[in-house]
Each structure stands twice: as C-alpha cells, then as structure tokens.
Scaffold this motif. Structure first.
Motif, PDB file in Angstrom:
ATOM      1  N   GLN A 201       0.831  -1.201   0.000  1.00 33.86           N
ATOM      2  CA  GLN A 201       0.000   0.000   0.000  1.00 33.86           C
ATOM      3  C   GLN A 201       0.871   1.259   0.000  1.00 33.86           C
ATOM      4  O   GLN A 201       0.624   2.201  -0.753  1.00 33.86           O
ATOM      5  CB  GLN A 201      -0.916  -0.022   1.231  1.00 33.86           C
ATOM      6  CG  GLN A 201      -1.903   1.120   1.298  1.00 33.86           C
ATOM      7  CD  GLN A 201      -2.797   1.012   2.528  1.00 33.86           C
ATOM      8  OE1 GLN A 201      -2.762   0.049   3.264  1.00 33.86           O
ATOM      9  NE2 GLN A 201      -3.584   2.044   2.749  1.00 33.86           N
ATOM     10  N   ARG A 202       1.913   1.256   0.837  1.00 37.12           N
ATOM     11  CA  ARG A 202       2.822   2.401   0.907  1.00 37.12           C
ATOM     12  C   ARG A 202       3.541   2.627  -0.418  1.00 37.12           C
ATOM     13  O   ARG A 202       3.632   3.747  -0.922  1.00 37.12           O
ATOM     14  CB  ARG A 202       3.875   2.172   2.002  1.00 37.12           C
ATOM     15  CG  ARG A 202       3.363   2.277   3.425  1.00 37.12           C
ATOM     16  CD  ARG A 202       4.480   1.891   4.378  1.00 37.12           C
ATOM     17  NE  ARG A 202       4.079   1.986   5.773  1.00 37.12           N
ATOM     18  CZ  ARG A 202       4.814   1.503   6.784  1.00 37.12           C
ATOM     19  NH1 ARG A 202       5.965   0.890   6.542  1.00 37.12           N
ATOM     20  NH2 ARG A 202       4.396   1.619   8.028  1.00 37.12           N
ATOM     21  N   VAL A 203       4.096   1.547  -0.972  1.00 34.83           N
ATOM     22  CA  VAL A 203       4.928   1.685  -2.167  1.00 34.83           C
ATOM     23  C   VAL A 203       4.099   2.050  -3.399  1.00 34.83           C
ATOM     24  O   VAL A 203       4.498   2.897  -4.201  1.00 34.83           O
ATOM     25  CB  VAL A 203       5.748   0.397  -2.417  1.00 34.83           C
ATOM     26  CG1 VAL A 203       6.573   0.526  -3.687  1.00 34.83           C
ATOM     27  CG2 VAL A 203       6.655   0.107  -1.228  1.00 34.83           C
ATOM     28  N   LEU A 204       2.934   1.432  -3.547  1.00 36.90           N
ATOM     29  CA  LEU A 204       2.110   1.698  -4.724  1.00 36.90           C
ATOM     30  C   LEU A 204       1.508   3.102  -4.697  1.00 36.90           C
ATOM     31  O   LEU A 204       1.027   3.590  -5.721  1.00 36.90           O
ATOM     32  CB  LEU A 204       1.016   0.636  -4.867  1.00 36.90           C
ATOM     33  CG  LEU A 204       1.536  -0.761  -5.255  1.00 36.90           C
ATOM     34  CD1 LEU A 204       0.409  -1.774  -5.268  1.00 36.90           C
ATOM     35  CD2 LEU A 204       2.244  -0.728  -6.610  1.00 36.90           C
ATOM     36  N   ALA A 205       1.572   3.762  -3.552  1.00 37.69           N
ATOM     37  CA  ALA A 205       1.099   5.153  -3.451  1.00 37.69           C
ATOM     38  C   ALA A 205       2.151   6.140  -3.964  1.00 37.69           C
ATOM     39  O   ALA A 205       1.862   7.321  -4.135  1.00 37.69           O
ATOM     40  CB  ALA A 205       0.742   5.475  -1.997  1.00 37.69           C
ATOM     41  N   ARG A 206       3.370   5.658  -4.211  1.00 40.67           N
ATOM     42  CA  ARG A 206       4.433   6.538  -4.694  1.00 40.67           C
ATOM     43  C   ARG A 206       4.211   6.896  -6.156  1.00 40.67           C
ATOM     44  O   ARG A 206       3.767   6.053  -6.943  1.00 40.67           O
ATOM     45  CB  ARG A 206       5.809   5.863  -4.545  1.00 40.67           C
ATOM     46  CG  ARG A 206       6.210   5.572  -3.115  1.00 40.67           C
ATOM     47  CD  ARG A 206       7.566   4.890  -3.057  1.00 40.67           C
ATOM     48  NE  ARG A 206       7.973   4.607  -1.682  1.00 40.67           N
ATOM     49  CZ  ARG A 206       9.116   4.036  -1.354  1.00 40.67           C
ATOM     50  NH1 ARG A 206       9.982   3.701  -2.294  1.00 40.67           N
ATOM     51  NH2 ARG A 206       9.409   3.805  -0.088  1.00 40.67           N
ATOM     52  N   PRO A 207       4.553   8.127  -6.553  1.00 40.09           N
ATOM     53  CA  PRO A 207       4.401   8.540  -7.955  1.00 40.09           C
ATOM     54  C   PRO A 207       5.218   7.651  -8.887  1.00 40.09           C
ATOM     55  O   PRO A 207       6.383   7.343  -8.605  1.00 40.09           O
ATOM     56  CB  PRO A 207       4.931   9.977  -7.971  1.00 40.09           C
ATOM     57  CG  PRO A 207       4.881  10.427  -6.549  1.00 40.09           C
ATOM     58  CD  PRO A 207       5.068   9.210  -5.708  1.00 40.09           C
ATOM     59  N   GLY A 208       4.598   7.203  -9.971  1.00 41.95           N
ATOM     60  CA  GLY A 208       5.305   6.418 -10.984  1.00 41.95           C
ATOM     61  C   GLY A 208       5.512   4.957 -10.642  1.00 41.95           C
ATOM     62  O   GLY A 208       6.068   4.203 -11.440  1.00 41.95           O
TER      63      GLY A 208
ATOM     64  N   GLU B 180       4.193  -4.005 -11.270  1.00 47.57           N
ATOM     65  CA  GLU B 180       5.286  -4.705 -11.949  1.00 47.57           C
ATOM     66  C   GLU B 180       6.645  -4.230 -11.430  1.00 47.57           C
ATOM     67  O   GLU B 180       7.539  -5.034 -11.157  1.00 47.57           O
ATOM     68  CB  GLU B 180       5.202  -4.477 -13.458  1.00 47.57           C
ATOM     69  CG  GLU B 180       6.285  -5.248 -14.224  1.00 47.57           C
ATOM     70  CD  GLU B 180       6.434  -4.812 -15.686  1.00 47.57           C
ATOM     71  OE1 GLU B 180       7.169  -5.499 -16.418  1.00 47.57           O
ATOM     72  OE2 GLU B 180       5.861  -3.779 -16.068  1.00 47.57           O
ATOM     73  N   LYS B 181       6.800  -2.906 -11.316  1.00 47.94           N
ATOM     74  CA  LYS B 181       8.063  -2.359 -10.795  1.00 47.94           C
ATOM     75  C   LYS B 181       8.318  -2.847  -9.380  1.00 47.94           C
ATOM     76  O   LYS B 181       9.445  -3.214  -9.026  1.00 47.94           O
ATOM     77  CB  LYS B 181       8.020  -0.826 -10.801  1.00 47.94           C
ATOM     78  CG  LYS B 181       8.363  -0.180 -12.108  1.00 47.94           C
ATOM     79  CD  LYS B 181       8.452   1.334 -11.930  1.00 47.94           C
ATOM     80  CE  LYS B 181       8.595   2.051 -13.249  1.00 47.94           C
ATOM     81  NZ  LYS B 181       8.582   3.510 -13.090  1.00 47.94           N
ATOM     82  N   LEU B 182       7.278  -2.831  -8.558  1.00 42.95           N
ATOM     83  CA  LEU B 182       7.431  -3.274  -7.169  1.00 42.95           C
ATOM     84  C   LEU B 182       7.855  -4.728  -7.116  1.00 42.95           C
ATOM     85  O   LEU B 182       8.771  -5.090  -6.370  1.00 42.95           O
ATOM     86  CB  LEU B 182       6.134  -3.055  -6.391  1.00 42.95           C
ATOM     87  CG  LEU B 182       6.114  -3.607  -4.962  1.00 42.95           C
ATOM     88  CD1 LEU B 182       7.265  -3.045  -4.130  1.00 42.95           C
ATOM     89  CD2 LEU B 182       4.774  -3.317  -4.298  1.00 42.95           C
ATOM     90  N   ASP B 183       7.211  -5.576  -7.910  1.00 47.15           N
ATOM     91  CA  ASP B 183       7.567  -6.995  -7.916  1.00 47.15           C
ATOM     92  C   ASP B 183       9.009  -7.201  -8.365  1.00 47.15           C
ATOM     93  O   ASP B 183       9.723  -8.055  -7.829  1.00 47.15           O
ATOM     94  CB  ASP B 183       6.609  -7.780  -8.820  1.00 47.15           C
ATOM     95  CG  ASP B 183       5.201  -7.859  -8.241  1.00 47.15           C
ATOM     96  OD1 ASP B 183       5.047  -7.663  -7.010  1.00 47.15           O
ATOM     97  OD2 ASP B 183       4.252  -8.100  -9.017  1.00 47.15           O
ATOM     98  N   HIS B 184       9.462  -6.401  -9.341  1.00 48.73           N
ATOM     99  CA  HIS B 184      10.845  -6.495  -9.816  1.00 48.73           C
ATOM    100  C   HIS B 184      11.823  -6.093  -8.710  1.00 48.73           C
ATOM    101  O   HIS B 184      12.850  -6.746  -8.507  1.00 48.73           O
ATOM    102  CB  HIS B 184      11.035  -5.597 -11.046  1.00 48.73           C
ATOM    103  CG  HIS B 184      12.408  -5.664 -11.632  1.00 48.73           C
ATOM    104  ND1 HIS B 184      12.865  -6.741 -12.352  1.00 48.73           N
ATOM    105  CD2 HIS B 184      13.448  -4.783 -11.586  1.00 48.73           C
ATOM    106  CE1 HIS B 184      14.119  -6.530 -12.724  1.00 48.73           C
ATOM    107  NE2 HIS B 184      14.491  -5.347 -12.282  1.00 48.73           N
ATOM    108  N   ILE B 185      11.499  -5.035  -7.981  1.00 51.55           N
ATOM    109  CA  ILE B 185      12.351  -4.579  -6.874  1.00 51.55           C
ATOM    110  C   ILE B 185      12.404  -5.644  -5.780  1.00 51.55           C
ATOM    111  O   ILE B 185      13.481  -5.988  -5.276  1.00 51.55           O
ATOM    112  CB  ILE B 185      11.831  -3.242  -6.302  1.00 51.55           C
ATOM    113  CG1 ILE B 185      12.035  -2.112  -7.319  1.00 51.55           C
ATOM    114  CG2 ILE B 185      12.524  -2.902  -4.977  1.00 51.55           C
ATOM    115  CD1 ILE B 185      11.288  -0.835  -6.992  1.00 51.55           C
ATOM    116  N   LEU B 186      11.244  -6.178  -5.416  1.00 51.48           N
ATOM    117  CA  LEU B 186      11.187  -7.179  -4.346  1.00 51.48           C
ATOM    118  C   LEU B 186      11.942  -8.452  -4.723  1.00 51.48           C
ATOM    119  O   LEU B 186      12.513  -9.119  -3.861  1.00 51.48           O
ATOM    120  CB  LEU B 186       9.731  -7.507  -3.996  1.00 51.48           C
ATOM    121  CG  LEU B 186       8.952  -6.391  -3.304  1.00 51.48           C
ATOM    122  CD1 LEU B 186       7.490  -6.787  -3.127  1.00 51.48           C
ATOM    123  CD2 LEU B 186       9.576  -6.038  -1.959  1.00 51.48           C
TER     124      LEU B 186
END
Length: 197
Positions: A137-144, A148-154
């Motif tokens: 919830q915190r990360v997906l609230a960030r601009p841009g 997919e990006k979050l899953d790649h980072i994780l």
C-alpha cells in the motif's frame, strides 16, 4: 564507536526511522541520498554513467527513469551500473566515518545491506519491517510506481522474513510513530547510548 546498520525492504519505513535516530543525536549516513547526490546536478558519477549508458543523463544530471529503463530486467547492465556506483558510495561512507570520528555511534541506512554482504562489518543490524499488505500500500502510493516495478524490486531483495531472522533488532513500523520512536529509544538504551538529543 558503535556502528549500526539500518535496513529493510522498500516501503518499510527506513527514512522515517533514520530520522528518529538523527533526532536523538546519532549521525546518519544515507546510502540512497548519497547516490542521488552523486548522480544529481554536477555529481561526479554523471559523466561516467553517461559514457557507459548513453542518453541516461540530461543537463548535468542522471535521468533516473532513463537509467532505470537501461538496466531494468538486464542483470549484466545492472551489474555494470553497480560497479560504477558502489565504489563511489564506499568512498563517501569512509569520509563520513572520518568526519564523525568522535561520535559514540553512527547509523548507516543501507537498503541492500544483506544482499551485498555488508552486514558483517557492523556492530548491530536493525531491520525495519511491516506486514506485506502495508508495504504494498505504501509503495504503490508513490508517484510512478507500478505493481510490476514493485515486484521487480522485491525480487532483487532478500525476503522480509529472512531479514528479520538475521537482524539484531527489528522495528515494527506498522505501529504509530510514537510506538515506533519508543522502539528506537529502547534499542539505544540497550546499547548504552540513551537519548543524547
């Protein structure tokens, strides 16, 4: 001098907790902020990165989106970027230690601490953690930011559970700021550092 490492996955609250340590008189070295400075306007890594990744800079600064696109999903390109960035950050960290040589403790905010094997050089490792749904919830609230990006980072980061298992101290950041700060105070008191500010 005690050396403390602060780490945790994206969106776990490292910056908030680092600020709490700083407010208590502990000098903080922020690896991400150092990278942004080195890659920002007039930063010393800008020409080196442009040479290796043409088109990734503009007007004397790294274009983070362009650079991210150049290395996204390409391990060999990411390794090339890390070979440029990591030694420069290490140099800045050494300078920080010298500048704060009289401090009773130093805190190093390092996102990929375990992933780079850096945890072995610190006296204490502190991991910030929160439940996975709170993190998303915190990360997906960030601009841009996208799922997919979050899953790649994780995918590049050690799972939260493993980080907690390897930590000397875990700070639960899903609680209120007051409760989070109390955990910081408890750690400092346990290390004999107390509240110095």
């Amino acid at each position: 001098m005690k050396t403390l490492a602060l780490t945790g996955s994206i969106g776990m609250g490292k910056s908030t907790v680092a600020a709490m340590f700083a407010a208590r008189g502990i000098p903080v070295f922020d690896a991400d902020a150092t990278v942004r400075r080195l890659q920002g306007q007039g930063g010393k890594l800008v020409p080196i990165i442009e040479q290796r990744f043409p088109g990734s800079t503009r007007e004397g600064a790294v274009e983070r989106e362009a650079l991210s696109a150049a290395v996204f999903g390409r391990p060999e390109e990411l390794a090339a970027l890390e070979a440029i960035v990591h030694p420069a950050v290490h140099h800045e960290r050494t300078r920080f230690i010298v500048e704060h040589g009289d401090a009773p403790a130093l805190l190093f905010d390092i996102p990929l601490l375990f992933e780079t094997g850096g945890d072995r050089v610190f006296d204490e490792v502190i991991v910030v953690s929160a439940p996975a749904d709170v993190q998303r919830q915190r990360v997906l609230a960030r601009p841009g930011m996208t799922a997919e990006k979050l899953d790649h980072i994780l995918a590049r980061q050690l799972p939260d559970g493993e980080k907690r298992a390897r930590a000397d101290h875990v700070i639960d950041t899903s609680l209120s700021l007051t409760e989070t700060a109390a955990q910081v105070d408890e750690i400092l008191a346990g290390l004999g550092l107390g509240r110095s500010a």
